[in-house]
Scaffold this motif. Structure first.
Motif, PDB file in Angstrom:
ATOM      1  N   ILE A   1      -6.154   3.930  -5.434  1.00 29.16           N
ATOM      2  CA  ILE A   1      -4.574   3.394  -4.851  1.00 29.16           C
ATOM      3  C   ILE A   1      -5.250   1.670  -4.400  1.00 29.16           C
ATOM      4  N   GLY A   2      -6.770   2.086  -4.100  1.00 27.04           N
ATOM      5  CA  GLY A   2      -7.244   0.155  -4.248  1.00 27.04           C
ATOM      6  C   GLY A   2      -6.883  -0.678  -5.661  1.00 27.04           C
TER       7      GLY A   2
ATOM      8  N   THR B   1       0.600  -1.585   0.170  1.00 30.08           N
ATOM      9  CA  THR B   1       0.141   0.250  -0.237  1.00 30.08           C
ATOM     10  C   THR B   1       0.703   1.361   0.177  1.00 30.08           C
TER      11      THR B   1
ATOM     12  N   TRP C   1       0.654   5.137  -2.378  1.00 28.93           N
ATOM     13  CA  TRP C   1       0.318   6.453  -1.117  1.00 28.93           C
ATOM     14  C   TRP C   1       1.580   7.025  -1.580  1.00 28.93           C
TER      15      TRP C   1
ATOM     16  N   ALA D   1      -2.697  -1.093  -5.316  1.00 31.70           N
ATOM     17  CA  ALA D   1      -2.081  -1.536  -4.632  1.00 31.70           C
ATOM     18  C   ALA D   1      -2.610  -3.609  -4.885  1.00 31.70           C
TER      19      ALA D   1
END
Length: 218
Positions: free
Chosen positions: A36-37, A25, A29, A40
């Motif tokens: 972002i999700g 993560t 970031w 990741a």
């Protein structure tokens, strides 16, 4: 040869999951991407392969196992092989590849000319596919603690597949002849340099993926 036991293995598992979560993560970031999700999840598989297969092949343990004084070996006590390390993690790798297949397929189609793209299958809702196989991977992970309690050697399903066991590292083994010798200063420097390059590469990869997603409207 003393087997690892339920609670030590459970503690090592949670430590490894925390470390993996931080590794997966933090790069998105840093990029501050609005996706972002998804980024990741894209990074999750190669990071998990390096963490759970490469480290186990080289050192016979993950960081969580090291902290809990555990070591992976073959059932006869010999050093774990690279083949066994891959077999031990093959189910998780396979489920993650299947979960990400629709997104990877759709992304690869974006690089084809329009004439070639015509008539090719396209996943309109890859998230439902991903959710299904991610749920299977989650069920697989949840089954591990229950299997540990059902046998005297505290072996998980992945240990039965690979023919491995997790054993305790005794204090005398660590002091006299450690089965996993600590790296020399030159190796430590090389490892830190490699980790730095890996971090930069992952950051650049995330930025590139975000750029192409935004440019192509994926």
């Amino acid at each position: 040869m003393e087997y690892g036991g339920f609670w030590r293995r459970l503690g090592a598992f949670f430590i490894d999951q925390i470390i993996l979560a931080l590794i997966i993560t933090i790069p998105p970031w840093i990029v501050m991407s609005p996706h972002i999700g998804s980024q990741a999840m894209t990074l999750a598989l190669p990071v998990m392969v390096m963490y759970n297969i490469l480290l186990v092949t080289l050192y016979g343990a993950t960081p969580g196992m090291w902290l809990c004084k555990l070591k992976l070996c073959m059932r006869d006590g010999s050093v774990i092989t690279s083949r066994a390390a891959w077999l031990r993690y093959c189910v998780v790798v396979g489920l993650h590849l299947l979960a990400n297949f629709p997104k990877l397929w759709n992304f690869s189609l974006s690089f084809l000319p329009t004439s070639l793209r015509y008539g090719m299958p396209y996943f309109a809702s890859p998230w439902s596919w991903e959710e299904w196989f991610t749920s299977l991977a989650f069920v697989w992970l949840l089954s591990e603690p229950f299997i540990l309690l059902l046998n005297k050697e505290s072996r998980a399903l992945q240990d039965y597949i690979a023919g491995t066991v997790v054993i305790k590292l005794q204090p005398k083994d660590l002091q006299e002849t450690s089965p996993i010798p600590p790296p020399s200063k030159s190796k430590q420097t090389a490892m830190l340099t490699g980790l730095n390059h890996l971090t930069l590469s992952v950051r650049d990869l995330v930025r590139s993926v975000v750029f192409y997603r935004d440019t192509l409207g994926l």
